[in-house]
Design a protein around this motif. Structure first.
Motif, PDB file in Angstrom:
ATOM      1  N   PHE A  16      29.809 -45.258 123.901  1.00  0.00           N
ATOM      2  CA  PHE A  16      30.351 -46.457 124.494  1.00  0.00           C
ATOM      3  C   PHE A  16      31.730 -46.546 124.427  1.00  0.00           C
ATOM      4  O   PHE A  16      32.477 -46.286 123.398  1.00  0.00           O
ATOM      5  N   ASP A  17      32.494 -47.123 125.574  1.00  0.00           N
ATOM      6  CA  ASP A  17      33.873 -47.425 125.407  1.00  0.00           C
ATOM      7  C   ASP A  17      34.112 -48.717 124.921  1.00  0.00           C
ATOM      8  O   ASP A  17      33.125 -49.348 124.223  1.00  0.00           O
ATOM      9  N   GLU A  18      35.387 -49.062 124.554  1.00  0.00           N
ATOM     10  CA  GLU A  18      35.822 -50.380 123.857  1.00  0.00           C
ATOM     11  C   GLU A  18      35.173 -51.506 124.552  1.00  0.00           C
ATOM     12  O   GLU A  18      34.993 -52.490 123.934  1.00  0.00           O
ATOM     13  N   ASN A  19      34.690 -51.470 125.539  1.00  0.00           N
ATOM     14  CA  ASN A  19      34.132 -52.915 126.446  1.00  0.00           C
ATOM     15  C   ASN A  19      32.656 -52.719 126.244  1.00  0.00           C
ATOM     16  O   ASN A  19      32.095 -53.616 126.926  1.00  0.00           O
ATOM     17  N   GLY A  20      32.065 -51.584 125.327  1.00  0.00           N
ATOM     18  CA  GLY A  20      30.725 -51.647 125.342  1.00  0.00           C
ATOM     19  C   GLY A  20      29.909 -51.096 126.437  1.00  0.00           C
ATOM     20  O   GLY A  20      28.650 -51.215 126.692  1.00  0.00           O
ATOM     21  N   GLY A  46      28.449 -46.526 132.467  1.00  0.00           N
ATOM     22  CA  GLY A  46      29.213 -47.584 133.139  1.00  0.00           C
ATOM     23  C   GLY A  46      28.566 -49.088 132.798  1.00  0.00           C
ATOM     24  O   GLY A  46      29.138 -50.223 133.103  1.00  0.00           O
ATOM     25  N   VAL A  47      27.362 -49.128 132.374  1.00  0.00           N
ATOM     26  CA  VAL A  47      26.582 -50.223 132.109  1.00  0.00           C
ATOM     27  C   VAL A  47      26.454 -50.515 130.609  1.00  0.00           C
ATOM     28  O   VAL A  47      26.244 -49.551 129.905  1.00  0.00           O
TER      29      VAL A  47
END
Length: 196
Positions: free
Chosen positions: A5-9, A40-41
């Motif tokens: 996951f990226d830093e935004n979850g 992306g989700v």
């Protein structure tokens, strides 16, 4: 395959992740399942990828500030006030109020001694005396209410022999009632009221 996951979850690639759900209001752990997370989700709301610990009786896992904590859980249990025996049903996660205990009193005269309920003998005796005094007053009033019309009949020379006998019996009964010592309650031998 592990999902990153990226830093935004948000998922950097599609995959299946084990997700741990919690109540959005209380944070209480609700269960886990495998979720397909599209690229992306992010994971569903009120859930985390961090697993709670092992189940423990009388406790519940709560998720708050990004971590699980094991909290006391007495919901659905009845607790008794050590001050006045007031009962409450625990409805929230966490310890019961400090002046409440799970051990039920065995009589209305129990007081909490710090570790158990004990009978307050003075309060129990006072209640018995108060009850006996009330009973004595009631019985005396009943006797007086019965005697008055019988006495009227005698005074007016209208009484039958049966009414005269009843008057004597009720007057004796009233005298015996006045001699009852209510301070000996609950061990009182009440005189028997005359039969009609």
């Amino acid at each position: 395959m592990t999902i990153e996951f990226d830093e935004n979850g948000h998922a950097l690639s599609e995959g299946v992740a084990r997700v741990y759900h919690y109540d959005p209001l209380t944070g209480e752990y609700l269960g886990a399942n495998d979720e397909t997370i599209p690229e992306g989700v992010s994971i569903p709301g009120s859930s985390t990828l961090f697993a709670p610990g092992e189940y423990a009786a009388g406790r519940v896992w709560v998720f708050a500030s990004g971590t699980w904590t094991l909290n006391e859980d007495y919901r659905g249990q009845t607790y008794y006030s050590t001050k006045d025996q007031h009962t409450i049903m625990i409805k929230e996660i966490g310890p019961p109020p400090s002046d409440y205990v799970a051990l039920a009193p065995t009589s209305p005269f129990d007081v909490w001694d710090g570790s158990s309920w004990v009978i307050d003998k003075e309060a129990e005796q006072k209640a018995a005396i108060d009850s006996a005094s009330g009973g004595k007053t009631q019985r005396l009033q009943q006797a007086t209410d019965t005697i008055n019309p019988l006495q009227d009949a005698v005074d007016l020379e209208m009484a039958t022999d049966e009414e005269k006998a009843q008057l004597t019996a009720w007057r004796k009964y009233r005298v015996l009632l006045t001699r009852v010592d209510t301070s000996t309650a609950p061990d009182i031998d009440w005189p028997q009221a005359p039969t009609a």
